[in-house]
Design a protein around this motif. Structure first.
Motif, PDB file in Angstrom:
ATOM      1  N   LYS A 204       0.926  -1.226  -0.121  1.00  0.00           N
ATOM      2  CA  LYS A 204       0.046   0.033   0.002  1.00  0.00           C
ATOM      3  C   LYS A 204       1.011   1.397  -0.102  1.00  0.00           C
ATOM      4  O   LYS A 204       0.533   2.089  -0.749  1.00  0.00           O
ATOM      5  CB  LYS A 204      -0.936   0.005   1.251  1.00  0.00           C
ATOM      6  N   THR A 213      -2.733   3.316  -6.986  1.00  0.00           N
ATOM      7  CA  THR A 213      -3.564   2.628  -5.936  1.00  0.00           C
ATOM      8  C   THR A 213      -3.336   1.178  -5.965  1.00  0.00           C
ATOM      9  O   THR A 213      -2.553   0.816  -6.520  1.00  0.00           O
ATOM     10  CB  THR A 213      -5.091   2.663  -6.580  1.00  0.00           C
ATOM     11  N   GLU A 215      -4.941  -1.410  -6.121  1.00  0.00           N
ATOM     12  CA  GLU A 215      -5.542  -2.204  -7.311  1.00  0.00           C
ATOM     13  C   GLU A 215      -4.457  -2.062  -8.542  1.00  0.00           C
ATOM     14  O   GLU A 215      -4.350  -3.052  -9.349  1.00  0.00           O
ATOM     15  CB  GLU A 215      -6.773  -1.909  -7.490  1.00  0.00           C
ATOM     16  N   SER A 216      -4.042  -0.878  -8.663  1.00  0.00           N
ATOM     17  CA  SER A 216      -3.157  -0.633 -10.106  1.00  0.00           C
ATOM     18  C   SER A 216      -2.022  -1.377  -9.860  1.00  0.00           C
ATOM     19  O   SER A 216      -1.375  -1.667 -10.825  1.00  0.00           O
ATOM     20  CB  SER A 216      -3.121   1.030 -10.254  1.00  0.00           C
ATOM     21  N   SER A 218      -1.330  -3.988  -8.290  1.00  0.00           N
ATOM     22  CA  SER A 218      -1.707  -5.499  -8.529  1.00  0.00           C
ATOM     23  C   SER A 218      -1.448  -5.567 -10.110  1.00  0.00           C
ATOM     24  O   SER A 218      -1.010  -6.522 -10.733  1.00  0.00           O
ATOM     25  CB  SER A 218      -2.756  -5.990  -7.790  1.00  0.00           C
ATOM     26  N   ARG A 219      -2.263  -4.752 -10.786  1.00  0.00           N
ATOM     27  CA  ARG A 219      -2.675  -5.115 -12.303  1.00  0.00           C
ATOM     28  C   ARG A 219      -1.123  -4.851 -12.895  1.00  0.00           C
ATOM     29  O   ARG A 219      -0.538  -5.430 -13.810  1.00  0.00           O
ATOM     30  CB  ARG A 219      -3.373  -3.972 -12.756  1.00  0.00           C
TER      31      ARG A 219
END
Length: 255
Positions: A204, A213, A215-216, A218-219
């Motif tokens: 984080k 973010t 989530e970004s 992780s992508r």
């Protein structure tokens, strides 16, 4: 309004304005010698360093301690001997963004003391740390008599400015996966063909530092698999450093 351990009241009700852990007191000759090995202070002799840091104190600080908040008077700065400290800015909606993670051997907060202004960012400990607390008043009084060290500080601030310019450039010119790749490349040693990079703090914080973010992040990790980057619980492995460097276009942004 909340009251902190040091008796100060914070304006946002989120805890103490400044929290320091156990105070270790005045700097010992051993600590001064250790500070003298740091790049910023390497040109000073023992007497000069002792005079410059005459008002400084050593403190041990627990994780999540807030060293100062954005907007507080800039009346001190810190030298990191161990642990890590995150520097962050907050917008009007109280959203935080990490601008830098400070590691052992670094200093933080010193830029703000020269105009007797306010800290433009906050500082929070993310690993138990030993810090040297340097009061601005006594430091600036000593600094006024040492032109050589003034030039050393200007050089240090110039190097930090170049780092921040590069960081802004990456945010503007690179995709999320390229920014993550560039971060990983910065952790490798020159000449390595492959490497395993240990993540020094949670994802984080890393995501915020890289301007994305969780989530970004992780992508971005998923996309980097196509160029040979694989992830473990707390590490990332680069199968081909040269391939990742080409993917990130490292030469696009000047050092």
């Amino acid at each position: 309004m909340a009251q902190g351990e040091n008796g100060q009241m914070s304006a946002d009700g989120m805890g103490p304005t400044t929290v320091v852990g156990m105070e270790d007191g005045a700097l010992t000759p051993e600590i001064l010698e250790r500070i003298r090995t740091l790049p910023l202070f390497a040109g000073l002799d023992r007497t000069g360093l002792a005079g410059l840091l005459g008002g400084a104190e050593l403190c041990s600080v627990e994780r999540d301690a807030v060293m100062f908040r954005q907007g507080e008077p800039a009346d001190r700065f810190y030298i990191v001997l161990s642990g890590r400290v995150v520097l962050l800015v907050m917008d009007n909606a109280a959203r935080e963004s990490v601008i830098e993670v400070v590691k052992p051997g670094d200093t933080f907060g010193e830029e703000a003391i020269f105009d007797h202004g306010l800290f433009p960012f906050g500082a929070r400990v993310i690993e138990p740390a030993r810090l040297v607390h340097v009061p601005a008043a006594s430091f600036l009084a000593s600094l006024a008599t040492d032109f050589k060290f003034v030039m050393m500080m200007l050089a240090s601030m110039s190097a930090h400015l170049r780092f921040l310019v590069r960081q802004v450039g990456e945010l503007k010119l690179k995709t999320t996966e390229q920014r993550l790749g560039s971060y990983l490349l910065a952790q490798t040693l020159e000449g390595q063909a492959s490497a395993t990079v240990l993540l020094p703090y949670d994802k984080k914080i890393l995501a915020s530092q890289l301007g994305m973010t969780p989530e970004s992040l992780s992508r971005a990790l998923a996309k980097l698999r196509d160029v040979g980057v694989s992830s473990g619980n707390s590490s990332l492995t680069i199968a081909d450093v040269a391939r990742l460097r080409a993917f990130c276009r490292e030469s696009d942004i000047s050092e």
